[in-house]
Design a protein around this motif. Structure first.
Motif, PDB file in Angstrom:
ATOM      1  N   ASP A 133      -5.731 -11.501  17.794  1.00 17.40           N
ATOM      2  CA  ASP A 133      -6.371 -12.801  17.578  1.00 17.40           C
ATOM      3  C   ASP A 133      -6.246 -13.242  16.121  1.00 17.40           C
ATOM      4  OD1 ASP A 133      -8.244 -11.485  16.074  1.00 17.40           O
ATOM      5  OD2 ASP A 133      -9.884 -11.722  17.509  1.00 17.40           O
ATOM      6  N   THR A 167      -3.646 -19.238  30.208  1.00 18.61           N
ATOM      7  CA  THR A 167      -4.939 -18.582  29.996  1.00 18.61           C
ATOM      8  C   THR A 167      -4.775 -17.068  30.016  1.00 18.61           C
ATOM      9  OG1 THR A 167      -5.328 -18.704  32.359  1.00 18.61           O
ATOM     10  CG2 THR A 167      -6.283 -20.454  30.997  1.00 18.61           C
ATOM     11  N   ASP A 188      -5.532 -22.169  18.402  1.00 14.09           N
ATOM     12  CA  ASP A 188      -6.794 -22.048  19.140  1.00 14.09           C
ATOM     13  C   ASP A 188      -6.725 -22.646  20.541  1.00 14.09           C
ATOM     14  OD1 ASP A 188      -8.036 -20.669  17.196  1.00 14.09           O
ATOM     15  OD2 ASP A 188      -9.031 -22.405  16.291  1.00 14.09           O
ATOM     16  N   GLU A 189      -5.854 -23.648  20.686  1.00 12.16           N
ATOM     17  CA  GLU A 189      -5.708 -24.284  22.009  1.00 12.16           C
ATOM     18  C   GLU A 189      -4.650 -23.579  22.850  1.00 12.16           C
ATOM     19  OE1 GLU A 189      -6.015 -26.542  19.169  1.00 12.16           O
ATOM     20  OE2 GLU A 189      -8.109 -26.348  19.775  1.00 12.16           O
ATOM     21  N   LYS A 190      -4.217 -22.432  22.369  1.00 12.32           N
ATOM     22  CA  LYS A 190      -3.217 -21.612  23.071  1.00 12.32           C
ATOM     23  C   LYS A 190      -1.872 -22.321  23.192  1.00 12.32           C
ATOM     24  CE  LYS A 190      -6.701 -19.107  25.628  1.00 12.32           C
ATOM     25  NZ  LYS A 190      -7.575 -19.237  26.786  1.00 12.32           N
ATOM     26  N   GLN A 191      -1.609 -23.217  22.296  1.00 12.59           N
ATOM     27  CA  GLN A 191      -0.299 -23.850  22.253  1.00 12.59           C
ATOM     28  C   GLN A 191       0.626 -23.011  21.361  1.00 12.59           C
ATOM     29  OE1 GLN A 191       0.444 -26.789  24.083  1.00 12.59           O
ATOM     30  NE2 GLN A 191      -1.533 -26.149  24.915  1.00 12.59           N
ATOM     31  N   SER A 205       2.678 -22.026  26.501  1.00 16.09           N
ATOM     32  CA  SER A 205       1.687 -22.949  25.960  1.00 16.09           C
ATOM     33  C   SER A 205       0.615 -23.238  27.008  1.00 16.09           C
ATOM     34  CB  SER A 205       2.349 -24.255  25.525  1.00 16.09           C
ATOM     35  OG  SER A 205       3.034 -24.063  24.317  1.00 16.09           O
ATOM     36  N   LEU A 236       0.206 -18.365  18.620  1.00 19.64           N
ATOM     37  CA  LEU A 236      -0.547 -19.370  19.372  1.00 19.64           C
ATOM     38  C   LEU A 236      -1.667 -19.920  18.498  1.00 19.64           C
ATOM     39  CD1 LEU A 236      -1.088 -17.552  22.811  1.00 19.64           C
ATOM     40  CD2 LEU A 236       0.787 -19.054  22.154  1.00 19.64           C
TER      41      LEU A 236
END
Lengths: 486, 158
Positions: free
Chosen positions: A469, A430, A30-33, A427, A28
């Protein structure tokens, strides 16, 4: 696209102490895509070395150590290769039909196990259901009749294997040039007593899978699906044949890429690509190349590319299935379940046909021929086309072995299915919920891959999920099915 | 001796070195021909084992252990749901739960986990230490079966 250092990685990994496991990594940003999703299946390649130097007639027994789930498929593929090595091109009717009965028993029990106890929790409870009930025990509680049917069908298939292979595991039935036993009248009559029940349950199983797919067509059509080439054996007249035939490959629209290829020449048509991030190879059709030449194997391609099924009830179901895509190949990943049940019904019909064939009580079991230095054996295993290739020296010892197992053939498709589902459902998420993760697993399960059958000692953890992360820190870790003992 | 019906399931892959401890113990017990004891051998536990379990008073699951107690552990099994990625293999707890749910039968169930050491290759022989643990486990289990001391043994050995 984000730079790799700004991405974080989700790892879904069954932790075993031996090779032969699977791991999903989802990268993923930073935008969790979702930037990338890969399925790693760590194959244990040492088996080829293990059997080098062994006499060729031992191989059909030894290869069953490869897999505890489908040992019969390896047993028969190796026996077919060793028929060629033994100089035998045609078996006696009794030998061929005993092997076929063994194979259809295997197909029947394997498909029943997968459908009732592996995928049915997802279909019956939904992908977002509580994991506490979305499992085989949950099915047994809420749908006890269905669960019992699955067990009894599996048991029936296992008993057929025992009667034809000689033992429940590590059978010795198929030998180079034939078979070492026939089916007694008593054994036959035992199986005939229950075959109508098996057929009835098989019909009901097709209905469950068909109704689910049709009722949820919009959802499943978009679930990890993609256009692909398809490959399997077919009979000379184009009929589905799970035990023997020639190779056929078609593209996503149904155009033939090749047809009626003698599988002794498979190396002229199929090659394997190595990628640095995976231990498992990526097979492809040589004439198209590695980029676009990958293909799917298993129930979906088999139903898609055969011209017909030679048993009436399964053929009727095939026609209904093909009508959904107006006769063109169906490329929906979740349609594997429906086609798997069509094959379950076909296997039950074939078992009935064979049980009523007096050739099974014949006494002529083995053919002898003139030794050859090399042989290839192919079979349509429950999960797809299985390749066994051996070279044998003048001392009867195996000098070379090459196996392409069904799960390897589906390597690229499974990766694409995982990536498609990850992009659609993960994508922007949260939170990595069980439902989201299960969607990834559902996409893999459609192919029924064999990930870690080889050893199952207490102490392994079948599934571990790690969230890491971009700095490599472990944010979260979940484990499923951890052993209590160690 | 009692009339207790006992099922012993030894499982594992004998082609993967010490993973063959379960089948090896099962073969040894089978060779002794103890009345009332049925022996089954398989690569792994699967759903159909629930149907078999439901037909017995006592069930003993015998497997290799990766990092458990030496030379072996012997524990009672309580039914529990299993949450796994695949049903290509099941845990004893799940098999027992299925036997209860599907067939309404509750057997006394135990695991005999024999410590193994070498799993990372193909081969049909046990490591020296695993073979020694196997001998201890065979002697122990034979005594337990002959004297019908399952619960006491599980409490004492753990």
């Amino acid at each position: 696209m984000s730079a790799p250092e700004n991405m974080r990685k989700i790892v879904i990994e069954p932790v075993t102490r031996v090779e032969g496991h699977g791991k999903v990594t989802i990268l993923l940003d930073d935008e969790k895509q979702v930037q990338q999703a890969r399925l790693h299946i760590v194959e244990f390649r040492g088996f080829e070395r293990f059997i080098q130097g062994r006499p060729y007639w031992e191989i059909p027994v030894l290869v069953q150590r490869l897999c505890g789930i489908c040992p019969v498929s390896h047993h028969l593929a190796a026996a077919k290769a060793m028929d060629i090595v033994a100089g035998v091109d045609e078996l006696t009717p009794t030998a061929e039909k005993m092997r076929r009965l063994m194979h259809y028993g295997q197909m029947f029990q394997s498909h029943a196990l997968h459908f009732f106890h592996l995928c049915s929790p997802d279909l019956l409870f939904g992908f977002d259901a509580d994991v506490a009930i979305r499992n085989v025990v949950g099915v047994a509680r809420k749908f006890p009749e269905l669960a019992v049917q699955g067990v009894m069908m599996r048991k029936y298939g296992q008993e057929i294997i025992k009667a034809t292979a000689g033992k429940k595991i590590h059978g010795t039935g198929a030998i180079p040039g034939g078979i070492n036993k026939n089916l007694s009248i008593e054994e036959r009559d035992e199986f005939l007593k229950d075959i109508e029940q098996m057929l009835e349950w098989s019909r009901a199983s097709v209905k469950v899978a068909k109704d689910y797919t049709v009722e949820n067509l919009e959802t499943v059509a978009d679930f990890g699906s993609f256009d692909s080439n398809h490959l399997s054996l077919v009979r000379e007249d184009g009929a589905m044949d799970l035990y023997h035939g020639n190779l056929r490959a078609i593209d996503a629209q149904g155009n033939k890429i090749f047809d009626q290829v003698d599988y002794q020449n498979y190396l002229d048509y199929v090659a394997e690509e190595v990628k640095p991030w995976s231990y498992m190879k990526f097979p492809f059709i040589k004439s198209i190349g590695p980029e676009d030449g990958w293909y799917r194997v298993g129930p979906l391609p088999r139903v898609n590319l055969c011209d017909f099924i030679d048993t009436p009830e399964a053929e009727k179901e095939r026609q209904e299935f093909m009508a959904v895509t107006e006769g063109k190949p169906n490329n929906i990943t979740m349609a594997y379940h429906w086609t798997r049940m069509i094959e379950l019904l076909h296997s039950a019909e074939k078992i009935k046909e064979l049980l009523n064939d007096p050739d099974l009580q014949g006494e002529d079991l083995i053919v002898k021929g003139e030794r050859r230095p090399e042989g290839v054996g192919l079979i349509e295993a429950p999960r797809g086309t299985l390749f066994h290739h051996y070279k044998v020296d003048e001392n009867d010892q195996v000098t070379m072995c090459n196996l392409i197992v069904s799960t390897t053939n589906n390597n690229t498709p499974m990766n694409l299915a995982v990536e498609g589902v990850a992009r659609k459902y993960l994508s922007g998420a949260t939170e990595i919920t069980e439902g989201l993760l299960n969607r990834v697993e559902v996409a893999i399960r459609a192919y029924d891959p064999c990930l870690s059958c080889a050893t199952h000692a207490m102490g392994q953890m079948p599934l571990v999920i790690e969230l890491i992360d971009s700095d490599g820190r472990l944010l979260d870790k979940k484990a499923k099915g951890m052993s209590l003992n160690d | 001796m009692t009339n207790t019906k006992v099922l012993l399931i030894g499982y594992g892959n004998p082609g993967r070195l010490d993973d063959g401890l379960g089948p090896a113990l099962a073969q040894a017990i089978e060779a002794r021909g103890i009345p009332g004891v049925t022996v089954d051998i398989d690569y792994q536990l699967l759903v159909e084992d629930a149907a078999a379990v439901a037909e017995y008073d006592v069930v003993i699951f015998v497997d290799a252990s990766v990092k458990g107690k030496e030379p072996f552990s012997f524990r009672s099994v309580e039914a529990s749901e299993d949450i796994t990625f695949t049903t290509h293999s099941m845990r004893p707890e799940s098999v027992v739960a299925l036997a209860e749910d599907m067939f309404g039968q509750k057997a006394q169930a135990y695991t005999l986990a024999i410590r193994g050491y070498d799993f990372n290759d193909f081969g049909e022989e046990l490591s020296e230490r695993a073979a020694a643990n196997l001998e201890s486990a065979i002697s122990f289990l034979e005594g337990v079966i002959q004297n019908n001391l399952y619960g006491d043994a599980a409490s004492a050995i753990g």
